[in-house]
Design an enzyme around this catalytic site. Sequence first.
Site, short mmCIF file in Angstrom:
data_model
loop_
_atom_site.label_atom_id
_atom_site.label_comp_id
_atom_site.label_asym_id
_atom_site.label_seq_id
_atom_site.Cartn_x
_atom_site.Cartn_y
_atom_site.Cartn_z
N TYR A 12 0.81 -1.21 0.00
CA TYR A 12 0.00 0.00 0.00
C TYR A 12 0.85 1.27 0.00
CZ TYR A 12 -3.90 -3.06 1.51
OH TYR A 12 -4.85 -4.04 1.63
N HIS A 43 0.23 -11.82 1.97
CA HIS A 43 -0.78 -11.04 1.26
C HIS A 43 -1.52 -11.85 0.19
CE1 HIS A 43 -1.77 -6.61 0.13
NE2 HIS A 43 -2.83 -7.38 -0.03
#
Length: 267
Positions: free
Chosen positions: A39, A97
């Site tokens: 991110y 992830h």
Amino acid sequence: MNLPIFGLGTFRLTGPQVIDSVRLALALGYRAIDTAQIYGNEAEIGQAINESGLPAEQVFLTTKIWTANYAADRLVPSLRESLDKLRRDQVDLCLIHWPAPGQAIQPAEYLDALAEAQALGLARRIGLSNFNIAGTRDAIERLGPGIIACNQIELSPYLQNRALVDFLRSQHIAVTSYMTLAYGKVLADPLLQGIADKHQASVAQVALAWAMQLGHAVIPSSTRREHLAANLLARDLSLDSEDMNAIAGLDRGGREVDPEGLAPVWD
């Protein structure tokens, strides 16, 4: 600290925008923040939490290891870098992830490295994100029962993922729902609007309350105070069995996120 059922998501929020979002959320009473290495906002989140004045132990912090850091010699150093940005000695939850079957690093390697990170005290709990039943089962076999704390998955009224959810429940693995509003698509749903009108609530609150009532954690994101505050009120909304049964009928396999090379074969 138990895994919280409500938190703030920060996907696609960067720079001053994510600082403002986290600062507002914490002021309103949020006490869980979800981020990820990819991110690109861990430093800003660390700054916002630090400036809030809240003790670290009062803010449940989750980050996710990106695929570029799955190698045995990269995962732990990359988490240390994340911790530096987040201004923490430890995250409350660290996730892989994506299973990323299209890359060379095998699951055994990154799972062992994730367990090492926990053993070193860098993560209080460890878990998965976007893993299917087979991948989760393999992770349990590799790390042992009771180690995988969570699987963070896309889940919304349009994608209810029942087979995976049932399996995770059988293994006592918590579910965190992301994309609970299906990129905003559920907000125009007439059935959900009818339920919202019945309860004098918003459609977003209905969707979030539905997920929480099923036992899932939710991590909606927003940059606007009024939306952050309204989302938080979903914790107090109680849907009846008629509502829950009606929403169950909205499932249509409506997946929004399916990146090639990162995603598994979905259940």
